[in-house]
Design an enzyme around this catalytic site. Structure first.
Site, PDB file in Angstrom:
ATOM      1  N   GLU A 252       9.439  -1.777  15.921  1.00  0.00           N
ATOM      2  CA  GLU A 252       9.869  -0.331  15.705  1.00  0.00           C
ATOM      3  C   GLU A 252       8.793   0.338  16.193  1.00  0.00           C
ATOM      4  O   GLU A 252       7.620   0.102  16.149  1.00  0.00           O
ATOM      5  CB  GLU A 252      10.065   0.195  14.439  1.00  0.00           C
ATOM      6  CG  GLU A 252      11.516  -0.448  13.774  1.00  0.00           C
ATOM      7  CD  GLU A 252      11.820  -0.004  12.389  1.00  0.00           C
ATOM      8  OE1 GLU A 252      10.883   0.822  11.806  1.00  0.00           O
ATOM      9  OE2 GLU A 252      12.596  -0.475  11.827  1.00  0.00           O
ATOM     10  N   LYS A 254       5.771   2.827  16.065  1.00  0.00           N
ATOM     11  CA  LYS A 254       4.932   3.507  15.029  1.00  0.00           C
ATOM     12  C   LYS A 254       4.614   4.852  15.358  1.00  0.00           C
ATOM     13  O   LYS A 254       3.649   5.179  16.040  1.00  0.00           O
ATOM     14  CB  LYS A 254       3.705   2.583  14.761  1.00  0.00           C
ATOM     15  CG  LYS A 254       2.888   2.782  13.644  1.00  0.00           C
ATOM     16  CD  LYS A 254       1.546   1.893  13.518  1.00  0.00           C
ATOM     17  CE  LYS A 254       0.990   1.999  12.194  1.00  0.00           C
ATOM     18  NZ  LYS A 254       0.641   3.345  11.911  1.00  0.00           N
ATOM     19  N   ARG A 259       3.587  10.060   6.452  1.00  0.00           N
ATOM     20  CA  ARG A 259       4.822   8.901   5.713  1.00  0.00           C
ATOM     21  C   ARG A 259       5.419   9.670   4.688  1.00  0.00           C
ATOM     22  O   ARG A 259       4.771  10.456   3.815  1.00  0.00           O
ATOM     23  CB  ARG A 259       4.138   7.841   5.174  1.00  0.00           C
ATOM     24  CG  ARG A 259       5.343   6.745   4.827  1.00  0.00           C
ATOM     25  CD  ARG A 259       4.785   5.737   4.579  1.00  0.00           C
ATOM     26  NE  ARG A 259       5.851   4.607   4.066  1.00  0.00           N
ATOM     27  CZ  ARG A 259       5.457   3.090   3.880  1.00  0.00           C
ATOM     28  NH1 ARG A 259       4.021   3.005   4.451  1.00  0.00           N
ATOM     29  NH2 ARG A 259       6.043   2.322   3.613  1.00  0.00           N
ATOM     30  N   ARG A 274       2.280   9.473   1.057  1.00  0.00           N
ATOM     31  CA  ARG A 274       1.615   8.063   1.044  1.00  0.00           C
ATOM     32  C   ARG A 274       0.939   7.715  -0.143  1.00  0.00           C
ATOM     33  O   ARG A 274       0.995   6.646  -0.819  1.00  0.00           O
ATOM     34  CB  ARG A 274       0.801   7.750   2.337  1.00  0.00           C
ATOM     35  CG  ARG A 274       0.391   6.115   2.528  1.00  0.00           C
ATOM     36  CD  ARG A 274      -0.261   6.332   3.814  1.00  0.00           C
ATOM     37  NE  ARG A 274      -0.765   4.838   4.205  1.00  0.00           N
ATOM     38  CZ  ARG A 274      -1.771   4.167   3.467  1.00  0.00           C
ATOM     39  NH1 ARG A 274      -2.094   4.775   2.279  1.00  0.00           N
ATOM     40  NH2 ARG A 274      -2.232   3.064   3.628  1.00  0.00           N
ATOM     41  N   GLU A 304       8.935   8.615   8.944  1.00  0.00           N
ATOM     42  CA  GLU A 304       7.758   9.351   9.127  1.00  0.00           C
ATOM     43  C   GLU A 304       8.144  10.798   9.500  1.00  0.00           C
ATOM     44  O   GLU A 304       9.084  11.124  10.488  1.00  0.00           O
ATOM     45  CB  GLU A 304       7.181   8.476  10.577  1.00  0.00           C
ATOM     46  CG  GLU A 304       5.729   8.851  10.836  1.00  0.00           C
ATOM     47  CD  GLU A 304       4.565   8.226   9.633  1.00  0.00           C
ATOM     48  OE1 GLU A 304       4.885   7.611   8.839  1.00  0.00           O
ATOM     49  OE2 GLU A 304       3.421   8.408  10.202  1.00  0.00           O
ATOM     50  N   PHE A 344      12.880   4.916   8.513  1.00  0.00           N
ATOM     51  CA  PHE A 344      12.687   3.515   8.913  1.00  0.00           C
ATOM     52  C   PHE A 344      12.988   2.831   7.746  1.00  0.00           C
ATOM     53  O   PHE A 344      12.894   1.474   7.965  1.00  0.00           O
ATOM     54  CB  PHE A 344      11.363   3.299   9.575  1.00  0.00           C
ATOM     55  CG  PHE A 344      10.060   3.701   8.731  1.00  0.00           C
ATOM     56  CD1 PHE A 344       9.858   2.960   7.465  1.00  0.00           C
ATOM     57  CD2 PHE A 344       9.479   4.869   8.750  1.00  0.00           C
ATOM     58  CE1 PHE A 344       8.750   3.281   6.479  1.00  0.00           C
ATOM     59  CE2 PHE A 344       8.415   5.298   7.770  1.00  0.00           C
ATOM     60  CZ  PHE A 344       8.134   4.462   6.999  1.00  0.00           C
ATOM     61  N   ARG A 421       0.676  -5.216   1.216  1.00  0.00           N
ATOM     62  CA  ARG A 421       0.143  -5.168   2.381  1.00  0.00           C
ATOM     63  C   ARG A 421       0.382  -6.738   3.000  1.00  0.00           C
ATOM     64  O   ARG A 421      -0.698  -7.439   3.060  1.00  0.00           O
ATOM     65  CB  ARG A 421      -1.170  -4.388   2.781  1.00  0.00           C
ATOM     66  CG  ARG A 421      -1.435  -4.322   4.170  1.00  0.00           C
ATOM     67  CD  ARG A 421      -2.932  -4.115   4.245  1.00  0.00           C
ATOM     68  NE  ARG A 421      -3.259  -2.613   3.955  1.00  0.00           N
ATOM     69  CZ  ARG A 421      -3.065  -1.508   4.821  1.00  0.00           C
ATOM     70  NH1 ARG A 421      -2.635  -1.629   5.900  1.00  0.00           N
ATOM     71  NH2 ARG A 421      -3.445  -0.304   4.290  1.00  0.00           N
ATOM     72  N   LYS A 427       1.277  -4.366  12.372  1.00  0.00           N
ATOM     73  CA  LYS A 427       1.236  -3.173  13.393  1.00  0.00           C
ATOM     74  C   LYS A 427       0.553  -3.747  14.616  1.00  0.00           C
ATOM     75  O   LYS A 427      -0.326  -4.544  14.384  1.00  0.00           O
ATOM     76  CB  LYS A 427       0.758  -2.030  12.893  1.00  0.00           C
ATOM     77  CG  LYS A 427      -0.827  -2.161  12.060  1.00  0.00           C
ATOM     78  CD  LYS A 427      -1.179  -1.123  11.172  1.00  0.00           C
ATOM     79  CE  LYS A 427      -2.262  -1.407  10.479  1.00  0.00           C
ATOM     80  NZ  LYS A 427      -3.008  -0.281   9.712  1.00  0.00           N
TER      81      LYS A 427
END
Ligand code: ATP
Length: 587
Positions: A252, A254, A259, A274, A304, A344, A421, A427
């Site tokens: 996707e 970025k 966010r 965030r 986003e 997203f 994470r 990313k």
């Protein structure tokens, strides 16, 4: 519980720097609390009265007013109290010293001792008072508290009302202590963290364990209106490595914006940042977009939010969006920097919890509930296992104004990992070839006085990454370049109130800056490469004996990450990984 006892525990917490001791003191405190007090004490230990996402005004009485009340209560003239503040650099210590004054000692005998309930409720009232005449009312309530407080209690009450209760205790430590105190061992630690990721409220968790036992942790479900801690991405620097890790995947764009976690319950919309702060009021235009284009009745989605050029609809860089926060009144910002939302993810839809569904299932629901329009879209996406196709898509993303792309696993287990994470999202950014793969988000822990043009402000900042295993910040760079004049003046005003007298207990540093700074402010830094360094404590003795890692030629990118808490900055582990990746590329 009496507030006196809590104050004594806070004093003990302040006197130690070792994480194990901190945990143990906190464990003892928690084990003495009943279900009426426990949530309140947990919030105060976190330095707040409520989780940030409740959206209540921050505590923060003006220092001047607080000094006046201290003076009136203690019988010391205002000038003397002001001197005490200058000497100690801490409103809490100034209040404590002032109240040790004889006159106060005699008055205090006449009052009932303060309870946690009473102190908390009065402080809460102070926080919520707004509008005309509220400052006098606040003063009256604070004065009422101080009249009944012992000097040690006054230390903490004064710090709380000015928003300065710095115990230096991270959520990680609180969760450890909660598990040992309430569940008997660390066995429930993981369940506590999982629940925290879903409800973002440690006070609520503590209260419920006490009332309903640890089984309660297994029953916790997402709730619209209660923010979920966000899923984050790992990073890799080659497409081949990404495919090696997750195989055929979704890729996707970025987007480079802010966010949003969007909670929609009929016509009621809440937007969380965030850091899980309620930011709905800053984005009335986004709320209108959500109302118009998000079709589901009740849902939690993520998007986003990007600033777009009003003249041509093109995506603008992140810095433009940040203008909305700093310089403009909301109304003006809506005109000057209109926004567009790129959805997203979908975590919840009409009664169905989706965090345990795969990426593809969540995406297909998202496609059904988002009406695409010029102000609202889904993140542009392809599914591929071809390096060429990936690379081409990446270049398209960059030319469309994005930072790069995020590759997302499409396996059966590609769940939404709240607060994690992991390797389900990876990313891959624009500037991976030129220098360091990625920017680093680092915490300011120290500052050096500026010279020449920078006289009167700071010349260089000492920056640290986060060691999440030991819950400490380790230095990795001294950054002195990349600052524009406006950045310097903004940083100066932001840093000044964060100056502390000595190194913060959670900072590990071999360097001695001119000022130590409370680890709070996160800034983005770019560098040429990572090098071994004997002066910095990041990765010390982990790669080579007696040396750590440092960023070579670090420079400020202009981006202040006020959307990140210090614990969310780049971790030591990530720095080591970046160093290893760099070695691989050089070979
Ligand atoms: P960075 O520092 O690289 O901006 P971060 O540390 O804030 O990232 P990461 O987990 O590294 O967070 O990257 C994910 C961020 O990218 C998300 O928090 C979100 O704001 C942003 N983002 C933009 N487009 C997407 C997308 N299509 N899917 C997921 N996140 C996206």
């Amino acid at each position: 519980m009496l507030f006196k006892e809590v104050s004594e525990y806070y004093q003990k917490l302040e006197d130690t720097t070792k994480r194990l001791e901190l945990t143990d003191i906190l464990r003892e405190l928690i084990s003495k609390l009943d279900s009426d007090d426990i949530d309140k004490v947990i919030y105060m230990t976190q330095g707040k009265l409520h989780p940030d996402w409740y959206g209540y005004p921050e505590i923060g009485m003006a220092e001047k007013t607080v000094l006046e009340v201290i003076s009136a209560t203690s019988g010391l003239p205002l000038e003397k109290v002001t001197v005490l503040l200058q000497e100690t650099g801490d409103i809490g210590l100034a209040a404590e010293k002032a109240l040790k004054n004889k006159i106060q000692q005699t008055i205090i005998q006449e009052f009932e001792p303060l309870t946690v309930q009473y102190v908390y409720n009065q402080l809460d009232k102070i926080t919520r008072m707004t509008g005309k005449g509220s400052s006098e009312d606040k003063k009256r309530l604070f004065s009422g508290l101080l009249h009944r407080a012992t000097p040690l209690e006054a230390r903490y009450i004064s710090r709380i009302v000015t928003g300065n209760l710095r115990l230096g205790i991270a959520d990680m430590t609180i969760m450890d202590a909660l598990s040992i105190a309430l569940a008997g061992s660390k066995a429930s630690r993981e369940d506590i963290e999982r629940s925290y990721n879903i409800c973002s409220d440690l006070g609520l968790i503590a209260k419920n364990i006490l009332l309903n036992g640890v089984e309660w942790l297994k029953t916790i479900k997402l709730k619209v209106g209660v923010p979920v801690r966000m899923m984050l991405a790992q990073r890799l620097s080659t497409i081949e490595e990404i495919f090696e890790k997750i195989g055929r995947c979704a890729v996707e764009y970025k987007y480079d914006g802010e966010r949003f976690q969007i909670h929609k319950n009929g016509s009621e919309i809440k937007i969380f940042s965030r850091r899980l702060e309620a930011i709905t009021d800053q984005y009335p235009d986004a709320v209108d977009i959500i109302k118009e284009y998000l079709k589901s009745d009740t849902c939690i989605t993520e998007a986003e939010c990007v600033a777009v050029d009003p003249d041509n609809g093109e995506i603008l860089p992140f810095q433009q969006l940040m203008h909305r926060r700093r310089k403009y009144e909301v109304e003006e910002a809506v005109e000057t920097y209109p926004v567009k939302l790129f959805f997203f993810d979908c975590l919840y839809n009409n009664g169905q919890q989706l965090v345990d569904k795969s990426y593809l299932e969540r995406r297909s629901i998202l496609e059904k509930i988002v009406n695409v329009d010029e102000k609202c879209d889904l993140a542009t996406q392809i599914i591929t296992d071809s390096v060429e196709e990936f690379e081409k898509f990446f270049h398209e993303a960059v030319s469309a104004g994005c930072e790069g792309v995020i590759a997302k696993s499409i396996s059966e287990e590609s769940f939404y990992q709240a607060g994690g994470r992991g390797w389900l999202w990876i990313k891959y950014k624009r500037d991976y070839r030129s220098e360091l793969t990625d920017t680093l988000d680092l915490v300011v822990v120290g500052a050096y006085v500026g010279k020449g043009r920078r006289a009167g402000t700071y010349g260089t900042l000492l920056l640290a990454c986060y060691d999440h295993v030991n819950d400490v910040f380790k230095t990795v760079a001294r950054v002195g370049s990349g600052f524009k004049d406006e950045d310097l003046s903004y940083l100066s005003t932001t840093i000044k109130p964060l100056i502390i007298r000595s190194k913060h207990p959670r900072v590990e540093s071999n360097l001695e800056p001119d000022f130590w700074i409370l680890p709070k402010l996160v800034i983005e830094v770019k560098g040429a490469e990572l090098t071994l360094s004997p002066v910095h404590t990041c990765a010390f003795s982990k790669i080579k004996n007696n040396v750590g890692l440092a960023i070579r030629f670090p420079r400020f990118t202009g981006r202040i990450r006020d959307d990140k808490s210090p614990e969310e900055c780049t971790t030591e582990e990530e720095v080591i990984e970046m160093y290893n990746n760099q070695l691989k590329r050089i070979k």
